[in-house]
Write a protein that holds these residues in place. Structure first.
Motif, PDB file in Angstrom:
ATOM      1  N   HIS A 261       0.848  -1.194   0.000  1.00  0.00           N
ATOM      2  CA  HIS A 261       0.000   0.000   0.000  1.00  0.00           C
ATOM      3  C   HIS A 261       0.880   1.240   0.000  1.00  0.00           C
ATOM      4  CE1 HIS A 261      -2.985   2.953   1.064  1.00  0.00           C
ATOM      5  NE2 HIS A 261      -2.445   3.177   2.252  1.00  0.00           N
ATOM      6  N   SER A 262       0.533   2.162  -0.880  1.00  0.00           N
ATOM      7  CA  SER A 262       1.145   3.487  -0.857  1.00  0.00           C
ATOM      8  C   SER A 262       2.664   3.420  -1.047  1.00  0.00           C
ATOM      9  CB  SER A 262       0.752   4.176   0.454  1.00  0.00           C
ATOM     10  OG  SER A 262       0.793   5.554   0.272  1.00  0.00           O
ATOM     11  N   ARG A 263       3.467   3.944  -0.106  1.00  0.00           N
ATOM     12  CA  ARG A 263       4.929   3.873  -0.303  1.00  0.00           C
ATOM     13  C   ARG A 263       5.371   2.405  -0.402  1.00  0.00           C
ATOM     14  NH1 ARG A 263       6.183   7.145   5.012  1.00  0.00           N
ATOM     15  NH2 ARG A 263       4.229   8.018   4.251  1.00  0.00           N
ATOM     16  N   LEU A 264       4.643   1.544   0.271  1.00  0.00           N
ATOM     17  CA  LEU A 264       5.015   0.125   0.220  1.00  0.00           C
ATOM     18  C   LEU A 264       4.501  -0.524  -1.067  1.00  0.00           C
ATOM     19  CD1 LEU A 264       4.447  -0.669   4.010  1.00  0.00           C
ATOM     20  CD2 LEU A 264       6.571  -0.008   2.848  1.00  0.00           C
ATOM     21  N   GLY A 265       3.561   0.140  -1.719  1.00  0.00           N
ATOM     22  CA  GLY A 265       3.117  -0.283  -3.054  1.00  0.00           C
ATOM     23  C   GLY A 265       4.165   0.069  -4.104  1.00  0.00           C
ATOM     24  N   LYS A 266       4.855   1.199  -3.887  1.00  0.00           N
ATOM     25  CA  LYS A 266       5.961   1.563  -4.781  1.00  0.00           C
ATOM     26  C   LYS A 266       7.007   0.446  -4.689  1.00  0.00           C
ATOM     27  CE  LYS A 266       5.433   6.364  -2.960  1.00  0.00           C
ATOM     28  NZ  LYS A 266       4.254   6.936  -3.505  1.00  0.00           N
ATOM     29  N   ALA A 267       7.284   0.035  -3.436  1.00  0.00           N
ATOM     30  CA  ALA A 267       8.286  -1.021  -3.216  1.00  0.00           C
ATOM     31  C   ALA A 267       7.825  -2.356  -3.814  1.00  0.00           C
ATOM     32  CB  ALA A 267       8.562  -1.179  -1.719  1.00  0.00           C
ATOM     33  N   GLY A 299      -1.313  16.029  -8.604  1.00  0.00           N
ATOM     34  CA  GLY A 299      -1.168  15.598  -7.208  1.00  0.00           C
ATOM     35  C   GLY A 299       0.298  15.668  -6.805  1.00  0.00           C
ATOM     36  N   GLU A 300       0.800  14.626  -6.188  1.00  0.00           N
ATOM     37  CA  GLU A 300       2.203  14.626  -5.760  1.00  0.00           C
ATOM     38  C   GLU A 300       3.128  14.631  -6.977  1.00  0.00           C
ATOM     39  OE1 GLU A 300       3.382  11.286  -3.316  1.00  0.00           O
ATOM     40  OE2 GLU A 300       4.848  12.565  -2.284  1.00  0.00           O
ATOM     41  N   THR A 301       4.121  15.515  -6.951  1.00  0.00           N
ATOM     42  CA  THR A 301       5.048  15.624  -8.091  1.00  0.00           C
ATOM     43  C   THR A 301       6.411  15.031  -7.714  1.00  0.00           C
ATOM     44  OG1 THR A 301       5.839  17.753  -7.318  1.00  0.00           O
ATOM     45  CG2 THR A 301       3.969  17.778  -8.865  1.00  0.00           C
ATOM     46  N   GLN A 352      -6.721  11.800  -4.422  1.00  0.00           N
ATOM     47  CA  GLN A 352      -6.248  12.543  -5.590  1.00  0.00           C
ATOM     48  C   GLN A 352      -4.739  12.792  -5.533  1.00  0.00           C
ATOM     49  OE1 GLN A 352      -8.156  13.488  -8.419  1.00  0.00           O
ATOM     50  NE2 GLN A 352      -9.446  11.942  -7.459  1.00  0.00           N
ATOM     51  N   TRP A 353      -4.194  12.822  -4.346  1.00  0.00           N
ATOM     52  CA  TRP A 353      -2.739  13.007  -4.171  1.00  0.00           C
ATOM     53  C   TRP A 353      -1.975  11.939  -4.961  1.00  0.00           C
ATOM     54  CZ3 TRP A 353       0.486  16.586  -3.073  1.00  0.00           C
ATOM     55  CH2 TRP A 353       1.722  16.351  -2.472  1.00  0.00           C
ATOM     56  N   ALA A 354      -2.556  10.717  -5.004  1.00  0.00           N
ATOM     57  CA  ALA A 354      -1.898   9.596  -5.705  1.00  0.00           C
ATOM     58  C   ALA A 354      -2.277   9.545  -7.192  1.00  0.00           C
ATOM     59  CB  ALA A 354      -2.261   8.274  -5.026  1.00  0.00           C
ATOM     60  N   LYS A 403     -11.183   6.838   0.742  1.00  0.00           N
ATOM     61  CA  LYS A 403      -9.884   7.501   0.826  1.00  0.00           C
ATOM     62  C   LYS A 403      -8.711   6.538   0.686  1.00  0.00           C
ATOM     63  CE  LYS A 403     -10.288   7.561   5.873  1.00  0.00           C
ATOM     64  NZ  LYS A 403      -9.356   6.475   6.196  1.00  0.00           N
ATOM     65  N   HIS A 404      -7.537   7.115   0.827  1.00  0.00           N
ATOM     66  CA  HIS A 404      -6.259   6.418   0.775  1.00  0.00           C
ATOM     67  C   HIS A 404      -6.197   5.371   1.894  1.00  0.00           C
ATOM     68  CE1 HIS A 404      -2.012   6.311  -0.289  1.00  0.00           C
ATOM     69  NE2 HIS A 404      -1.669   6.449   0.977  1.00  0.00           N
ATOM     70  N   ASP A 405      -6.323   4.089   1.537  1.00  0.00           N
ATOM     71  CA  ASP A 405      -6.419   3.052   2.564  1.00  0.00           C
ATOM     72  C   ASP A 405      -6.415   1.688   1.866  1.00  0.00           C
ATOM     73  OD1 ASP A 405      -6.757   1.909   5.038  1.00  0.00           O
ATOM     74  OD2 ASP A 405      -8.785   2.672   5.386  1.00  0.00           O
TER      75      ASP A 405
HETATM   76  C1  GCU Z   1       2.653  10.403   1.516  1.00  0.00           C
HETATM   77  C2  GCU Z   1       3.474  10.416   0.257  1.00  0.00           C
HETATM   78  C3  GCU Z   1       3.022   9.343  -0.733  1.00  0.00           C
HETATM   79  C4  GCU Z   1       2.945   7.997  -0.046  1.00  0.00           C
HETATM   80  C5  GCU Z   1       2.095   8.110   1.187  1.00  0.00           C
HETATM   81  C6  GCU Z   1       2.025   6.832   2.023  1.00  0.00           C
HETATM   82  O1  GCU Z   1       1.367  10.851   1.255  1.00  0.00           O
HETATM   83  O2  GCU Z   1       3.406  11.712  -0.290  1.00  0.00           O
HETATM   84  O3  GCU Z   1       3.919   9.266  -1.834  1.00  0.00           O
HETATM   85  O4  GCU Z   1       2.481   7.028  -0.936  1.00  0.00           O
HETATM   86  O5  GCU Z   1       2.621   9.103   2.048  1.00  0.00           O
HETATM   87  O6  GCU Z   1       2.926   6.022   1.992  1.00  0.00           O
HETATM   88  O7  GCU Z   1       1.018   6.678   2.733  1.00  0.00           O
END
Ligand code: GCU
Length: 423
Positions: A261-267, A299-301, A352-354, A403-405
């Motif tokens: 999820h999120s930063r861990l989804g990038k990973a 959103g995030e750049t 929307q940030w993502a 939301k982001h979750d």
């Molecule tokens: C911040 C960050 C995101 C990241 C998120 C998260 O919002 O800007 O890039 O994905 O944290 O890991 O929850």
């Protein structure tokens, strides 16, 4: 036989026009997305076009992987020689008898030091005869936070949220704090094992000049433009977790799905690119630096992420701050690196940030590489409506309300897709 390439979906051209002002300096207005052209994943550095699976595998895939290593995530070491596994807990009647719980410490060096180790929490469904397929991923708040099972070792690491929250030690009060994101019983009922590791066991989530976590073992990977970043360290940790899973007789590691999820989804996405043993990849709201296209500047750049989290990506990535146009790749090519394996990209409407639309376009843009393998990528003519997963192809996508979750809705999508597409 190699199927002919689709002639469409080569480029997305997105045009800008004058639009209203943005509240906080970040763009959430589709009309303010700048004009950009996505690089074609199938055009090699020498300008020639990839026309076969062999060319993709033998020539182009490596080029794309190198671009991401060199310019974004940095380089990672291999499997450490001295690595060993020690099972320190086994409960065959966990979760009211539904599961077997195992906890394992992975020692990365010959000496058993806490600094160079991480703990795996593993639940295996009982009553399943064959070795179980498995979902595996990192967690944000410690293994003990994913379920209130009192048998889970309470992490002794520093807990941090990576965003200015004071570091602290976990207390029993945080048991189960993240349980809503980890529906362990649902996985067991559907026949999947679950394995997780606390991200801070691999690398603490703050800018520590790469002195802590696994970085301390690899100083030679620092002080260079393509340095071993934190997202890469997490991805590397996921591969080490898979190394353990390969040794566990009750797990079928050929059927292993990584989730983040999120930063861990990038990973998770980067792990899927680097480690082709991973059978299925799930990106939950991974956003900028994950599934979302950077060139949309929505959103995030790149500048924002590199400023707030200077440790997440390698030094070279900072060249693209407010200069996404210069990127020789975009995140659709990270999706393409998963081909022909199944991948699931999920967004949330209020996130929307993502950049949910950028995540969808990225899934779509990676599809042409799947076509080369004779597999349909994302089957959707347009951005799927909220709450209606598109799971027909080998790339699945959904955007859910909220939301982001990570929610049960998300997990049901992943499990349905895994039932269908996991090898
Ligand atoms: C911040 C960050 C995101 C990241 C998120 C998260 O919002 O800007 O890039 O994905 O944290 O890991 O929850």
């Amino acid at each position: 036989m190699t199927p002919s390439l689709p002639r469409t979906i080569l480029f997305f051209m997105i045009t800008s026009c004058a639009a209203s002002a943005v509240d906080d300096g970040f763009n959430y207005d589709e009309e303010k997305v700048p004009k950009f052209t996505l690089p074609d994943p199938l055009v090699r550095a020498d300008g020639s076009k990839v026309a076969s699976v062999d060319e993709w595998k033998g020539k182009r895939r490596g080029e794309v992987l190198e671009l991401f290593r060199d310019q974004m995530y940095g380089r990672m070491p291999g499997r450490p020689e001295g690595m060993r596994f020690k099972v320190f807990d086994e409960e065959t009647k966990a979760l009211g008898g539904k599961a077997t719980r195992r906890q394992i410490t992975v020692f990365l060096t010959k000496s058993e030091t806490a600094e160079a180790s991480f703990d795996i929490l593993l639940y295996i469904p009982n009553g399943v005869e064959e070795p179980a397929p498995v979902f595996f991923g990192l967690n944000f708040q410690g293994n003990h936070a994913i379920h209130d099972d009192p048998g889970i070792r309470l992490s002794e690491r520093w807990m941090d949220k990576g965003q200015g929250v004071e570091n602290h030690h976990a207390t029993a009060a945080s048991r189960g704090a993240a349980a809503s994101r980890w529906p362990v019983e649902m996985l067991m009922d559907r026949g999947y094992a679950l394995a997780t590791v606390y991200r801070g066991d691999i690398d603490p989530d703050y800018d520590d000049a790469f002195e802590n976590g696994v970085h301390s073992l690899y100083p030679e990977f620092q002080g260079r433009g393509d340095n071993f970043s934190t997202v890469a360290a997490w991805a590397w940790g996921l591969s080490r977790l898979l190394d353990y899973l390969e040794t566990d007789k009750r797990i079928n590691a050929k059927r292993a799905a990584v989730i983040g999820h999120s930063r861990l989804g990038k990973a998770a996405l980067w792990a899927g690119a680097e480690d082709e043993r991973i059978a299925l990849v799930v990106s939950n709201d991974s956003g900028c630096g994950g599934a979302a296209l950077s060139k949309r500047h929505f959103g995030e750049t790149v500048q924002r992420i590199n400023t707030s989290f200077p440790h997440w990506f390698c030094e070279n990535f900072k060249k693209y701050n407010e200069n996404e146009i210069a990127l020789p790749f975009d995140q659709h090519m990270l999706i393409a690196l998963q081909a022909p394996r199944p991948v699931y990209v999920a967004s949330a409407e209020e996130d929307q940030w993502a950049d949910p639309r950028g995540e969808y376009l990225s899934a779509k843009g990676g599809s042409q590489v799947y076509a080369l393998f004779g597999r349909e990528g994302l089957v959707a003519d347009a951005w799927p409506p909220v709450g209606k997963p598109a799971q027909e192809g080998w790339i699945a996508y959904h955007i859910r309300a909220g939301k982001h979750d990570v929610t049960d809705f998300d997990w049901r999508g992943y499990l349905d897709f895994a039932d269908k597409r996991m090898p």
